[in-house]
Scaffold this active site. Structure first.
Site, PDB file in Angstrom:
ATOM      1  CE  LYS A 102      14.172   5.749  -1.842  1.00 42.67           C
ATOM      2  NZ  LYS A 102      13.668   4.472  -1.311  1.00 42.67           N
ATOM      3  N   GLY A 158       6.559  10.659  -3.056  1.00 41.94           N
ATOM      4  CA  GLY A 158       7.559  10.985  -4.081  1.00 41.94           C
ATOM      5  C   GLY A 158       8.237  12.327  -3.902  1.00 41.94           C
ATOM      6  CD  GLU A 192      17.067   3.356   0.285  1.00 41.51           C
ATOM      7  OE1 GLU A 192      16.387   3.238  -0.763  1.00 41.51           O
ATOM      8  OE2 GLU A 192      16.646   3.045   1.407  1.00 41.51           O
ATOM      9  CB  ILE A 204      16.755  -1.418  -6.833  1.00 43.56           C
ATOM     10  CG1 ILE A 204      17.323  -1.388  -5.409  1.00 43.56           C
ATOM     11  CG2 ILE A 204      16.525  -2.841  -7.307  1.00 43.56           C
ATOM     12  CD1 ILE A 204      18.677  -2.029  -5.247  1.00 43.56           C
ATOM     13  CE  LYS A 240       2.097   1.637  -2.667  1.00 44.36           C
ATOM     14  NZ  LYS A 240       1.763   1.124  -1.326  1.00 44.36           N
ATOM     15  CD  GLU A 296       7.964   4.002   2.433  1.00 43.94           C
ATOM     16  OE1 GLU A 296       8.204   5.032   3.076  1.00 43.94           O
ATOM     17  OE2 GLU A 296       7.315   3.997   1.380  1.00 43.94           O
ATOM     18  CG  ASN A 313       3.567   2.788   4.513  1.00 43.88           C
ATOM     19  OD1 ASN A 313       4.100   3.881   4.688  1.00 43.88           O
ATOM     20  ND2 ASN A 313       3.478   2.249   3.310  1.00 43.88           N
ATOM     21  NE  ARG A 335       0.133   5.396   5.676  1.00 44.79           N
ATOM     22  CZ  ARG A 335       0.090   4.861   4.462  1.00 44.79           C
ATOM     23  NH1 ARG A 335      -0.859   4.000   4.170  1.00 44.79           N
ATOM     24  NH2 ARG A 335       0.977   5.178   3.542  1.00 44.79           N
ATOM     25  NE  ARG A 356      -3.927   3.225  -4.655  1.00 45.60           N
ATOM     26  CZ  ARG A 356      -3.108   3.713  -3.739  1.00 45.60           C
ATOM     27  NH1 ARG A 356      -2.986   5.034  -3.609  1.00 45.60           N
ATOM     28  NH2 ARG A 356      -2.398   2.924  -2.965  1.00 45.60           N
TER      29      ARG A 356
END
Length: 451
Positions: A158, A165, A200, A203, A237, A288, A290, A292, A336
């Site tokens: 990452k 992404g 990482e 998973i 998303k 992580e 965010n 905001r 969305r």
């Protein structure tokens, strides 16, 4: 309380912030690029200032132009929305230096939590479960290989400055590692000007579940429960829901407590989310933070009857939070709606909307800045609307979403409405049986020819 807030953003989130400001009796200033002169956020704000041409780096990312707009309109606060400068430590700092309140995290907080490697180290110190991986940024390929062997394949590379992404690579075996390392660094360097990488453990069969938190200036925090954001395409998303169909009361309690612990450990002020990966055994790991407001905040608002933008403004003005944790009383789903063609690899579809009919009815909410005759510019993110349905149960929320999608007409461009309509009929989605890998096997059914 603030007298005038400048909204350093565009589109539906700018309009969303303006609406709450009006309800609170606060004057608003819209900023816009020349491509957005006809956008609704410009029309509904009390004042509007053009800050540059269409490219983001010459307008919505141009800090000097935004600060100038705030100063000439005497705005005493700036709300950055999401994206653009919302998690930019330099912008937060410059606002502070100009005695303008940044409605969001402090520069120090953004720097601490915006760098993913630093954020992970901070969360470990706070006692929040983290995915096994490298201790900070990898020095070089040799360090990368050594770490991969220590934690075991599969691994995920990452970019430390990543998002959307970019600079991410799943690596299943050692022979693939060198190529993944080289390409991820190159992509991260081009996208963020920073090719730092960390690693990482990958998973398998993960869910992406985030906890909404709010903290005040005294260091007190609360959570507003979870959102399941696992239906994603290329780490973007597509739809979200709350409560998560995968959640149990015990897991919700544990994840909520971990999120509050994380926020209070760093004395976080404002609204934010603690993002977790949850494996098939319901073990959860910090991913992580965010710092905001999130795109998907409306579904949380719907299930607990709570205005998150209002809370952001109150906290920024020094009002303490109640400290009460909230749990969903209803079920809410957000789709969305993007200006993309789902039948052709979700190719962007900017252009003029020739006809628009929005759905309505009980439990249907639409956040959008578009209208019939509006021209979608090709310069920005393709999301043009968020369709949210809320009901007593998940089954009812899905049925309501199907009906609302059937009513939603947008002509002149291609949109993701057909994708969401097919998703709502997918057996695995209906069963709540999906992970972040769901879209890898999803295939659009052919269009039915109109008679």
């Amino acid at each position: 309380m603030f007298k005038k807030i400048l909204i350093a953003n565009r589109g539906e989130i700018a309009l969303r912030i303006i609406r709450t400001c009006k309800e609170m009796g606060i004057s608003t200033v819209a900023v816009y690029s020349t491509a957005d002169a006809e956008s609704l956020h410009v029309r509904f704000a009390d004042e509007a200032v053009c800050i540059g041409p269409p490219p983001s780096n010459l307008s919505y990312l141009k800090i000097s132009n935004i600060i100038a707009a705030a100063e000439i309109t005497n705005a005493d606060a700036i709300h950055p929305g999401y994206g653009f400068l919302s998690e930019n430590a330099k912008f937060s700092k410059i606002c502070e230096e100009h005695d303008i309140k940044f409605i969001g995290a402090s520069a120090e907080m953004i720097a601490k939590m915006g760098d993913k490697a630093t954020a992970k180290a901070t969360m470990k110190a706070a006692g929040v479960p983290c995915v096994p991986g490298s201790e900070g940024i990898l020095d070089d390929y040799e360090d990368c290989l050594k770490t991969a062997k220590e934690i075991g394949f599969p691994v995920m590379l990452k970019a430390t400055a990543g998002g959307g992404g970019k600079g991410m690579r799943a690596v299943w075996k050692e022979e693939e590692l060198q190529n993944a390392w080289d390409s991820a660094r190159q992509e991260a360097g081009a996208a963020f000007g920073n090719d730092g990488m960390y690693m990482e453990k990958l998973i398998e069969e993960p869910r992406h579940i985030e906890i909404q938190i709010v903290g005040d200036s005294s260091g007190k925090a609360c959570h507003l429960s979870e959102r399941d954001c696992s239906v994603q395409r290329r780490h973007q998303k597509l739809t979200e829901e709350t409560p998560s169909p995968f959640m149990t009361d015990s897991l919700r309690k544990k994840m909520g407590e971990a999120a509050v612990k994380a926020a209070e450990y760093i004395k976080y002020e404002g609204a934010g989310t603690i993002e977790f990966l949850v494996d098939k055994h319901r073990n959860f790991y910090f991913m992580e933070m965010n710092t905001r407001i999130q795109v998907e905040h409306p579904i949380t608002e719907q299930v607990i009857d709570y205005d998150l933008i209002r809370e952001q403004i109150l906290v920024a003005s020094g009002v303490p939070i109640s400290g009460k944790n909230y749990f969903p009383q209803l079920h809410s789903i957000e789709c969305r709606i993007n200006a993309e063609d789902p039948y052709n690899g979700f190719r962007p579809s900017p252009g003029k909307i020739t006809n628009l009919h929005a759905p309505g009815g009980h439990g249907v909410r639409i956040d959008t800045h578009v209208y019939s005759g509006y021209v979608i510019p090709p310069n920005y993110d393709s999301m043009i609307a968020k369709l949210i349905t809320t009901a007593q149960t998940r089954e009812e929320a899905i049925s309501k979403m199907k009906r609302a999608l059937d009513e939603f007409v947008i002509e002149g461009i291609k949109t993701t409405i057909p994708f969401h309509r097919q998703l709502m009929d997918h057996p695995d989605y209906i069963e709540g049986n999906y992970t972040t890998k769901f879209m890898e096997d999803f295939k659009m059914k052919p269009m039915v020819a109109e008679e």
